[in-house]
Design a protein around this motif. Sequence first.
Motif, PDB file in Angstrom:
ATOM      1  N   PRO A   1      -2.109  11.537  -5.485  1.00  0.00           N
ATOM      2  CA  PRO A   1      -2.618  10.282  -5.915  1.00  0.00           C
ATOM      3  C   PRO A   1      -1.913  10.277  -7.426  1.00  0.00           C
ATOM      4  N   HIS A   2      -1.470   8.921  -7.748  1.00  0.00           N
ATOM      5  CA  HIS A   2      -0.812   8.589  -9.142  1.00  0.00           C
ATOM      6  C   HIS A   2       0.519   9.375  -9.275  1.00  0.00           C
ATOM      7  N   PHE A   3       1.046   9.760  -8.523  1.00  0.00           N
ATOM      8  CA  PHE A   3       2.425  10.474  -8.668  1.00  0.00           C
ATOM      9  C   PHE A   3       3.378   9.419  -8.226  1.00  0.00           C
ATOM     10  N   ASP A   4       4.506   9.356  -9.043  1.00  0.00           N
ATOM     11  CA  ASP A   4       5.625   8.510  -8.723  1.00  0.00           C
ATOM     12  C   ASP A   4       6.894   9.413  -9.069  1.00  0.00           C
ATOM     13  N   TYR A   5       8.171   8.578  -9.039  1.00  0.00           N
ATOM     14  CA  TYR A   5       9.224   9.442  -9.219  1.00  0.00           C
ATOM     15  C   TYR A   5       9.462   9.700 -10.619  1.00  0.00           C
TER      16      TYR A   5
ATOM     17  N   ALA B   1      -1.053   6.824   1.073  1.00  0.00           N
ATOM     18  CA  ALA B   1      -0.111   5.829   0.425  1.00  0.00           C
ATOM     19  C   ALA B   1       1.269   6.475  -0.212  1.00  0.00           C
ATOM     20  N   MET B   2       1.864   6.650   0.969  1.00  0.00           N
ATOM     21  CA  MET B   2       3.231   7.492   0.328  1.00  0.00           C
ATOM     22  C   MET B   2       4.238   6.638   1.284  1.00  0.00           C
ATOM     23  N   SER B   3       5.382   6.339   0.606  1.00  0.00           N
ATOM     24  CA  SER B   3       6.488   5.487   1.242  1.00  0.00           C
ATOM     25  C   SER B   3       7.148   6.267   2.114  1.00  0.00           C
ATOM     26  N   ILE B   4       7.863   5.519   3.158  1.00  0.00           N
ATOM     27  CA  ILE B   4       8.512   5.688   4.385  1.00  0.00           C
ATOM     28  C   ILE B   4       9.679   6.559   3.943  1.00  0.00           C
ATOM     29  N   THR B   5      10.417   5.944   2.702  1.00  0.00           N
ATOM     30  CA  THR B   5      11.507   6.808   2.337  1.00  0.00           C
ATOM     31  C   THR B   5      11.185   7.953   1.981  1.00  0.00           C
ATOM     32  N   ALA B   6      10.079   8.403   1.110  1.00  0.00           N
ATOM     33  CA  ALA B   6       9.905   9.782   0.862  1.00  0.00           C
ATOM     34  C   ALA B   6       9.484  10.498   2.063  1.00  0.00           C
ATOM     35  N   ARG B   7       8.753   9.990   3.012  1.00  0.00           N
ATOM     36  CA  ARG B   7       8.363  10.790   4.016  1.00  0.00           C
ATOM     37  C   ARG B   7       9.456  11.214   4.903  1.00  0.00           C
ATOM     38  N   LYS B   8      10.683  10.431   5.055  1.00  0.00           N
ATOM     39  CA  LYS B   8      11.681  10.567   5.982  1.00  0.00           C
ATOM     40  C   LYS B   8      12.639  11.856   5.082  1.00  0.00           C
ATOM     41  N   SER B   9      12.330  11.698   3.631  1.00  0.00           N
ATOM     42  CA  SER B   9      13.089  12.702   2.960  1.00  0.00           C
ATOM     43  C   SER B   9      12.410  14.047   3.083  1.00  0.00           C
ATOM     44  N   ILE B  10      11.154  14.268   3.470  1.00  0.00           N
ATOM     45  CA  ILE B  10      10.416  15.189   3.613  1.00  0.00           C
ATOM     46  C   ILE B  10      10.798  16.122   5.031  1.00  0.00           C
TER      47      ILE B  10
ATOM     48  N   HIS C   1       0.909  -1.239   0.170  1.00  0.00           N
ATOM     49  CA  HIS C   1       0.033   0.051   0.053  1.00  0.00           C
ATOM     50  C   HIS C   1       0.862   1.187   0.048  1.00  0.00           C
ATOM     51  N   LEU C   2       1.774   1.277   0.814  1.00  0.00           N
ATOM     52  CA  LEU C   2       2.598   2.525   0.908  1.00  0.00           C
ATOM     53  C   LEU C   2       3.581   2.640  -0.374  1.00  0.00           C
ATOM     54  N   SER C   3       3.872   1.765  -1.174  1.00  0.00           N
ATOM     55  CA  SER C   3       4.598   1.676  -2.289  1.00  0.00           C
ATOM     56  C   SER C   3       3.457   1.896  -3.609  1.00  0.00           C
TER      57      SER C   3
ATOM     58  N   LEU D   1      -3.580  21.366 -15.418  1.00  0.00           N
ATOM     59  CA  LEU D   1      -4.061  19.929 -15.647  1.00  0.00           C
ATOM     60  C   LEU D   1      -3.274  19.392 -17.070  1.00  0.00           C
ATOM     61  N   GLU D   2      -2.997  20.331 -17.854  1.00  0.00           N
ATOM     62  CA  GLU D   2      -2.414  19.984 -19.016  1.00  0.00           C
ATOM     63  C   GLU D   2      -0.927  19.545 -18.548  1.00  0.00           C
ATOM     64  N   LEU D   3      -0.535  20.304 -17.577  1.00  0.00           N
ATOM     65  CA  LEU D   3       1.009  19.670 -17.228  1.00  0.00           C
ATOM     66  C   LEU D   3       0.888  18.182 -16.654  1.00  0.00           C
ATOM     67  N   PHE D   4      -0.023  17.939 -15.810  1.00  0.00           N
ATOM     68  CA  PHE D   4      -0.067  16.651 -15.410  1.00  0.00           C
ATOM     69  C   PHE D   4      -0.048  15.656 -16.354  1.00  0.00           C
ATOM     70  N   VAL D   5      -1.232  15.862 -17.274  1.00  0.00           N
ATOM     71  CA  VAL D   5      -1.391  14.776 -18.602  1.00  0.00           C
ATOM     72  C   VAL D   5      -0.158  14.682 -19.218  1.00  0.00           C
ATOM     73  N   THR D   6       0.750  15.926 -19.627  1.00  0.00           N
ATOM     74  CA  THR D   6       2.036  15.683 -20.241  1.00  0.00           C
ATOM     75  C   THR D   6       3.114  14.948 -19.478  1.00  0.00           C
ATOM     76  N   SER D   7       2.970  15.075 -18.019  1.00  0.00           N
ATOM     77  CA  SER D   7       3.968  14.134 -17.242  1.00  0.00           C
ATOM     78  C   SER D   7       3.526  12.756 -17.302  1.00  0.00           C
ATOM     79  N   GLY D   8       2.521  12.081 -17.766  1.00  0.00           N
ATOM     80  CA  GLY D   8       2.389  10.885 -17.655  1.00  0.00           C
ATOM     81  C   GLY D   8       0.995  10.345 -17.094  1.00  0.00           C
ATOM     82  N   LEU D   9       0.316  11.364 -16.624  1.00  0.00           N
ATOM     83  CA  LEU D   9      -0.976  10.798 -16.235  1.00  0.00           C
ATOM     84  C   LEU D   9      -2.139  11.017 -17.101  1.00  0.00           C
ATOM     85  N   THR D  10      -3.109  10.036 -16.913  1.00  0.00           N
ATOM     86  CA  THR D  10      -4.531  10.194 -17.778  1.00  0.00           C
ATOM     87  C   THR D  10      -5.208  11.262 -17.109  1.00  0.00           C
ATOM     88  N   LYS D  11      -6.292  11.757 -17.972  1.00  0.00           N
ATOM     89  CA  LYS D  11      -7.105  13.038 -17.698  1.00  0.00           C
ATOM     90  C   LYS D  11      -7.909  12.727 -16.362  1.00  0.00           C
TER      91      LYS D  11
END
Length: 730
Positions: A389-393, A362-371, A302-304, A419-429
């Motif tokens: 949501p739906h964001f990854d590295y 649903a955020m990884s422990i590594t990412a939270r420690k980095s914050i 779930h975290l990953s 919204l256009e920036l998110f779509v061009t970054s690899g997310l669906t609408k």
Amino acid sequence: MEEQAGSSPLFAVFVLSLFSLFLIPYTIYKLCVAAAPDEVVKPWESKKTSAISRFAQKFFTVQNVLLAVGWLVWLALLLYVQTQSGDLVPFDPYEILKVERGATESEVKKAYRKLSLIYHPDKNPDPAAATYFAESITKAYRALTDDVARENYEKYGHPDGPQALNMGVALPEWIFSRDKHAAPVILISLIGICVLLPLIVAACYLLRSNKYMGPNNVATETLEIFLRSKFAVKESQGLARVLDTLVFAYEFIMLPTPSEQAEGLEALRRTILRVHPDLKEKPQFWKRKPSIVKVNMLLLAHLSRSPVPPTLANDMKYVLKKSPQFLEEMINIANLARPPAGYGWLTPTIGCLEMAQCITQAMSITARKSISQGTAKGGADTNVLLQLPHFDYDVVKKLGRKKVRSLAELSAMDAEERLELFVTSGLTKKQAEEAVTSLLSMPTVTFTDVQLQVEGEAEGTQIVETDIVTCAVCVLLSRPSHASPDAQAPKGTSVLAYAPLYPYPKPEKWNFIVGDPLTNTVYARAEAALVEAEALGLAERVAGSAKQPLLLTGSADGGRASEASSDGKKGDAEEAKAVPVTANGSSAAAAGKGADAAGPRPQGQLVEVKFRAPKAGKYDLTLFCMSDSWAGCDRTAAFKLRVAEQTRTEKEGRTGTAKARAEHASGDEAAREEGEVRDEEDDEDEEDDEEGDWDSEDSGTEESGSEDEEEENKKEDNKKDEKEKLPEKS
């Protein structure tokens, strides 16, 4: 005597009575106690709903519908009882003929003739009317006009004399079957359903309830594991080690692992090893009980944000449902008073809250420690974007190439451009819309005022050991969604966090913690739902006076260190009582003194955190404001606390004045004069205190009425001090 038989009308009366015992109290509870249910606000929903739809959503709930159906059944039973229970009414000739008791024979005959015109067979061809006329009206007339019938009625209650006893049982007639084979089965069924089943249900409920305790219904075995086992909450247990305790909850240990889940567990194992290859070198991880390994893998998946096989979907929901409850209990255990100081642990408290943030988004422990590490260094970390949501590295890297590295930059962009920036970054609408909704729902907390107050003391009172200190903070909360013209102030009791990856509704809870990071100490913790703070924050933004940023990324230096002084000097008297820390961290005492300089009370929701003052000394404390639903939105404010040592009088409990003791005496004049002298000495001591010449260590002697007694008491005190110092010198 007639044979005993069932009676459907009596059974209906019996069922109606039992049904009323449940339905009426529950209805009163719904109308009175639960009339104002906890209304949950969804800040991400900007569409205005009509009054009809709001009414439907509020009243047409499952419970209300079931309650309405219950009352319909109750009315149906009531009508059935009224129509079918006519034969249960005792014979009453006066009621049948509609005459008063003691009526004369002429009045009875007149009433009989009047009813004959209605029910006589010659007048009314209805068979039911003829039956009623023959069995009721005629018998009633004869019972009141015939001497023998009247005597029988007065003696036996019927004009025909004594009647056979007809016993009816409040059960349906079909139960009393004359079949020799069916009767025993029916009897056993009645005993089992009416006697044994309620006893079994009550026993199971009592046994089950004894296994749980607390508002979260956590098993007592789980609390024992969290408190005393080798997997218990540790003093230095941070975010990375919270899972080591969480997965050993008793409910997780007893989670079944059937054989049909073997294939799904193997697939999940391969997925986890791809995400966490370091687990290959930890054979002890895989040698634990299968249920614990399964729970740990489900949480890591779930975290990953890794997919889970369908056979494990229900287990995943159960684990995610129970984990916040267990984390809350772990926080309570971490905050338990422990010797010698009597305070809790700060590190596991912060770690559990950060784990709650990770599970919600649903955020990884590594990412939270980095914050946290980026915040401690005074900067922002791009990993805070991973909670969307739906964001990854990969998405974060693509945004970085376009010079977008923070939540504030995203929130400041135009809606269509974002919204256009998110779509061009690899997310669906659809995924991009969910990410935008989450971004606009992220809260920003601002401290408008932080004060330390001594409970029950006047303004300017110093903070002394064991005093109850109240850290009062005024809070405003804002979201980027407040900039929308359709934004409405929340009016419920809680606010739902936008967490599309969490399978259950998650109300936002804000934890206010007073602690000392250097000594890993928690002095106090308080929870609050900042509904009022959000309403005030929206009002501030609408009025155009809001100056806080759209998004706060967890600034560690939430305010310059303010000082609560307690050395008893006149210059520090105001700081001892209350030291406000404004939203930008500056001390309000530095801006000016008096009500005119400080201005009116800052606006915001008031949250109070109370704790007992520690031993005498100077302390660098921090006020933490942490959400259990959002990462990177925490707020801190540092301040200094000075605690003065208790005087000898305060330690020995002799805090009352001599005047009060003298007034409760027998009332002789000498005692009153002595009290007045002591009052004057007290006033002189207070004046000395205000001038700064008062020594707290020398103020603990008993008050007396003459100088000779004072000198003797001082000599005795000096002797006691010399005796106490002798062992130290040796």
